[in-house]
Design a protein around this motif. Sequence first.
Motif, PDB file in Angstrom:
ATOM      1  N   LEU A  18       0.834  -1.199  -0.436  1.00  0.00           N
ATOM      2  CA  LEU A  18       0.014  -0.080  -0.266  1.00  0.00           C
ATOM      3  C   LEU A  18       0.973   1.245   0.165  1.00  0.00           C
ATOM      4  CD1 LEU A  18      -2.995  -1.091   2.341  1.00  0.00           C
ATOM      5  CD2 LEU A  18      -2.817  -1.248  -0.179  1.00  0.00           C
ATOM      6  N   GLY A  19       2.184   1.421   0.099  1.00  0.00           N
ATOM      7  CA  GLY A  19       2.565   2.542  -0.442  1.00  0.00           C
ATOM      8  C   GLY A  19       3.377   2.561   0.659  1.00  0.00           C
ATOM      9  N   VAL A  20       3.433   4.782   1.390  1.00  0.00           N
ATOM     10  CA  VAL A  20       4.403   4.653   1.782  1.00  0.00           C
ATOM     11  C   VAL A  20       3.676   6.433   2.027  1.00  0.00           C
ATOM     12  CG1 VAL A  20       6.069   4.430   1.492  1.00  0.00           C
ATOM     13  CG2 VAL A  20       6.071   5.857   0.935  1.00  0.00           C
ATOM     14  N   ALA A  21       3.285   6.459   3.567  1.00  0.00           N
ATOM     15  CA  ALA A  21       2.789   7.963   4.087  1.00  0.00           C
ATOM     16  C   ALA A  21       2.871   9.103   2.867  1.00  0.00           C
ATOM     17  CB  ALA A  21       2.952   7.985   5.110  1.00  0.00           C
ATOM     18  N   ALA A  22       3.923   9.089   2.254  1.00  0.00           N
ATOM     19  CA  ALA A  22       4.513  10.456   1.476  1.00  0.00           C
ATOM     20  C   ALA A  22       3.955  10.150  -0.186  1.00  0.00           C
ATOM     21  CB  ALA A  22       5.941  10.994   1.440  1.00  0.00           C
ATOM     22  N   GLN A  23       3.162   9.338  -0.058  1.00  0.00           N
ATOM     23  CA  GLN A  23       3.135   8.871  -1.874  1.00  0.00           C
ATOM     24  C   GLN A  23       2.416   9.837  -2.214  1.00  0.00           C
ATOM     25  OE1 GLN A  23       1.391   4.872  -1.870  1.00  0.00           O
ATOM     26  NE2 GLN A  23       0.033   5.138  -0.727  1.00  0.00           N
ATOM     27  N   VAL A  59      -6.511  -1.764 -14.082  1.00  0.00           N
ATOM     28  CA  VAL A  59      -5.634  -0.978 -14.906  1.00  0.00           C
ATOM     29  C   VAL A  59      -4.631  -0.680 -13.964  1.00  0.00           C
ATOM     30  CG1 VAL A  59      -6.467   0.836 -16.850  1.00  0.00           C
ATOM     31  CG2 VAL A  59      -6.043   1.932 -14.185  1.00  0.00           C
ATOM     32  N   GLN A  60      -3.468  -0.844 -15.089  1.00  0.00           N
ATOM     33  CA  GLN A  60      -1.960  -0.599 -13.827  1.00  0.00           C
ATOM     34  C   GLN A  60      -1.679   1.026 -13.728  1.00  0.00           C
ATOM     35  OE1 GLN A  60       0.975  -3.703 -14.181  1.00  0.00           O
ATOM     36  NE2 GLN A  60       2.277  -1.489 -13.896  1.00  0.00           N
ATOM     37  N   ARG A  61      -1.105   1.394 -12.851  1.00  0.00           N
ATOM     38  CA  ARG A  61      -1.104   2.850 -11.944  1.00  0.00           C
ATOM     39  C   ARG A  61       0.503   2.256 -11.202  1.00  0.00           C
ATOM     40  NH1 ARG A  61      -4.708   7.218 -10.302  1.00  0.00           N
ATOM     41  NH2 ARG A  61      -3.687   8.267 -10.867  1.00  0.00           N
ATOM     42  N   ASP A  62       1.037   3.652 -10.460  1.00  0.00           N
ATOM     43  CA  ASP A  62       1.663   3.932  -9.823  1.00  0.00           C
ATOM     44  C   ASP A  62       1.499   4.927  -8.554  1.00  0.00           C
ATOM     45  OD1 ASP A  62       3.151   5.815 -10.357  1.00  0.00           O
ATOM     46  OD2 ASP A  62       3.911   4.678 -12.316  1.00  0.00           O
ATOM     47  N   ASN A  63       1.992   5.282  -7.865  1.00  0.00           N
ATOM     48  CA  ASN A  63       1.715   5.682  -6.547  1.00  0.00           C
ATOM     49  C   ASN A  63       2.328   7.364  -6.719  1.00  0.00           C
ATOM     50  OD1 ASN A  63       4.621   4.954  -5.980  1.00  0.00           O
ATOM     51  ND2 ASN A  63       4.173   4.556  -3.722  1.00  0.00           N
ATOM     52  N   GLY A  64       3.386   7.126  -8.317  1.00  0.00           N
ATOM     53  CA  GLY A  64       3.762   9.022  -8.233  1.00  0.00           C
ATOM     54  C   GLY A  64       5.414   9.123  -7.184  1.00  0.00           C
ATOM     55  N   CYS A  65       5.523   8.231  -7.040  1.00  0.00           N
ATOM     56  CA  CYS A  65       6.932   8.084  -5.786  1.00  0.00           C
ATOM     57  C   CYS A  65       7.882   8.015  -6.894  1.00  0.00           C
ATOM     58  CB  CYS A  65       7.235   7.155  -5.116  1.00  0.00           C
ATOM     59  SG  CYS A  65       6.078   8.046  -3.227  1.00  0.00           S
ATOM     60  N   THR A  66       9.136   8.605  -6.531  1.00  0.00           N
ATOM     61  CA  THR A  66      10.689   8.858  -6.927  1.00  0.00           C
ATOM     62  C   THR A  66      11.129   8.481  -5.961  1.00  0.00           C
ATOM     63  OG1 THR A  66      10.332  10.957  -7.288  1.00  0.00           O
ATOM     64  CG2 THR A  66       9.955  10.345  -9.210  1.00  0.00           C
ATOM     65  N   LEU A  67      12.718   8.803  -5.675  1.00  0.00           N
ATOM     66  CA  LEU A  67      13.234   9.009  -5.074  1.00  0.00           C
ATOM     67  C   LEU A  67      13.660  10.122  -4.119  1.00  0.00           C
ATOM     68  CD1 LEU A  67      16.891   7.131  -6.118  1.00  0.00           C
ATOM     69  CD2 LEU A  67      15.074   5.990  -4.631  1.00  0.00           C
ATOM     70  N   THR A  68      13.293  10.846  -4.837  1.00  0.00           N
ATOM     71  CA  THR A  68      13.890  12.232  -4.230  1.00  0.00           C
ATOM     72  C   THR A  68      12.239  12.966  -3.904  1.00  0.00           C
ATOM     73  OG1 THR A  68      13.273  13.363  -7.249  1.00  0.00           O
ATOM     74  CG2 THR A  68      15.630  13.415  -5.692  1.00  0.00           C
ATOM     75  N   SER A  69      11.230  11.985  -4.128  1.00  0.00           N
ATOM     76  CA  SER A  69      10.268  12.584  -3.049  1.00  0.00           C
ATOM     77  C   SER A  69       9.635  12.146  -2.271  1.00  0.00           C
ATOM     78  CB  SER A  69       9.006  12.664  -4.592  1.00  0.00           C
ATOM     79  OG  SER A  69       8.320  11.492  -4.836  1.00  0.00           O
ATOM     80  N   CYS A  70       9.683  10.381  -2.335  1.00  0.00           N
ATOM     81  CA  CYS A  70       9.399   9.569  -1.601  1.00  0.00           C
ATOM     82  C   CYS A  70      10.616   9.067  -0.607  1.00  0.00           C
ATOM     83  CB  CYS A  70       8.325   9.137  -1.840  1.00  0.00           C
ATOM     84  SG  CYS A  70       6.660   9.070  -2.628  1.00  0.00           S
ATOM     85  N   GLY A  71      10.985   9.332  -1.676  1.00  0.00           N
ATOM     86  CA  GLY A  71      12.878   8.392  -0.604  1.00  0.00           C
ATOM     87  C   GLY A  71      12.461   6.810  -1.462  1.00  0.00           C
ATOM     88  N   GLN A  72      12.261   6.451  -2.665  1.00  0.00           N
ATOM     89  CA  GLN A  72      11.979   5.763  -2.583  1.00  0.00           C
ATOM     90  C   GLN A  72      11.093   4.882  -4.012  1.00  0.00           C
ATOM     91  OE1 GLN A  72       9.659   3.317  -0.144  1.00  0.00           O
ATOM     92  NE2 GLN A  72       7.701   2.840  -2.018  1.00  0.00           N
ATOM     93  N   ILE A  73      11.429   4.806  -4.856  1.00  0.00           N
ATOM     94  CA  ILE A  73      10.774   4.684  -6.373  1.00  0.00           C
ATOM     95  C   ILE A  73       9.518   4.318  -6.271  1.00  0.00           C
ATOM     96  CG2 ILE A  73      12.897   3.644  -7.561  1.00  0.00           C
ATOM     97  CD1 ILE A  73      11.660   0.789  -7.646  1.00  0.00           C
ATOM     98  N   ALA A  74       8.868   4.507  -7.852  1.00  0.00           N
ATOM     99  CA  ALA A  74       7.419   4.127  -7.671  1.00  0.00           C
ATOM    100  C   ALA A  74       6.815   2.962  -7.640  1.00  0.00           C
ATOM    101  CB  ALA A  74       6.806   4.440  -9.062  1.00  0.00           C
ATOM    102  N   THR A  75       5.426   2.526  -6.800  1.00  0.00           N
ATOM    103  CA  THR A  75       5.056   1.366  -6.430  1.00  0.00           C
ATOM    104  C   THR A  75       4.135   1.551  -6.814  1.00  0.00           C
ATOM    105  OG1 THR A  75       5.534   1.525  -3.808  1.00  0.00           O
ATOM    106  CG2 THR A  75       3.656  -0.165  -4.685  1.00  0.00           C
ATOM    107  N   SER A  76       3.750   0.303  -8.456  1.00  0.00           N
ATOM    108  CA  SER A  76       3.009  -0.370  -9.027  1.00  0.00           C
ATOM    109  C   SER A  76       1.338  -0.781  -8.494  1.00  0.00           C
ATOM    110  CB  SER A  76       3.544  -1.495 -10.286  1.00  0.00           C
ATOM    111  OG  SER A  76       4.111  -0.706 -10.808  1.00  0.00           O
ATOM    112  N   PHE A  77       0.366  -0.559  -8.596  1.00  0.00           N
ATOM    113  CA  PHE A  77      -1.018  -0.988  -8.096  1.00  0.00           C
ATOM    114  C   PHE A  77      -1.793  -1.097  -9.456  1.00  0.00           C
ATOM    115  CE2 PHE A  77      -1.224   3.565  -7.577  1.00  0.00           C
ATOM    116  CZ  PHE A  77      -2.302   3.706  -7.488  1.00  0.00           C
ATOM    117  N   LEU A  78      -2.452  -1.917  -8.315  1.00  0.00           N
ATOM    118  CA  LEU A  78      -4.154  -2.533  -9.893  1.00  0.00           C
ATOM    119  C   LEU A  78      -5.811  -1.852  -9.285  1.00  0.00           C
ATOM    120  CD1 LEU A  78      -3.156  -5.475 -11.006  1.00  0.00           C
ATOM    121  CD2 LEU A  78      -3.003  -4.364 -12.272  1.00  0.00           C
TER     122      LEU A  78
END
Length: 169
Positions: free
Chosen positions: A20-25, A69-88
Amino acid sequence: GLLYLKYGTSFRAGGFNQNLGVAAQPVTIPSSYRDETIATTELGFKARVFDGFQVNLSAYKSQISDQIVQRDNGCTLTSCGQIATSFLTNAGEGDVMGYELDVSRRFSIGASTLRLTVAASKQEGEITAGPFKGAALPQIPDWITSAEANLRVPLSPKATFFTNLSISG
């Protein structure tokens, strides 16, 4: 010739997103998504014309509910401190319409048989309701074309050589 009308339904099972990703997503990942259902109606015509050419022509419309559809949570290393998490997730309702034509002909060359086929299809799709209303449906190319050649050459009463050349785009 044969004129036909076909109706069918299908579904793709919904489920749960494990991560379910991270709080900052920027995009919240839903814990679950609903079943996708599709109802398709097709009208077609098949006939043998012009000295043995087989012609198949059809038109179809599919109505999709709760498209997955598949999406991602919009995270990047600079915005969330991790790469994007994909989800349906469910994208909403959608319509797909298309037309298909294929023509084939079999030729006898001595004891061998050559079959040539050319085909083309045109399709378009759009999300008609839901959070992505107005967006094009994913993985729906405007045009698909193909050509195929199949050759069968008998080598003996128990063996046949077969080769196939297929081109598509």
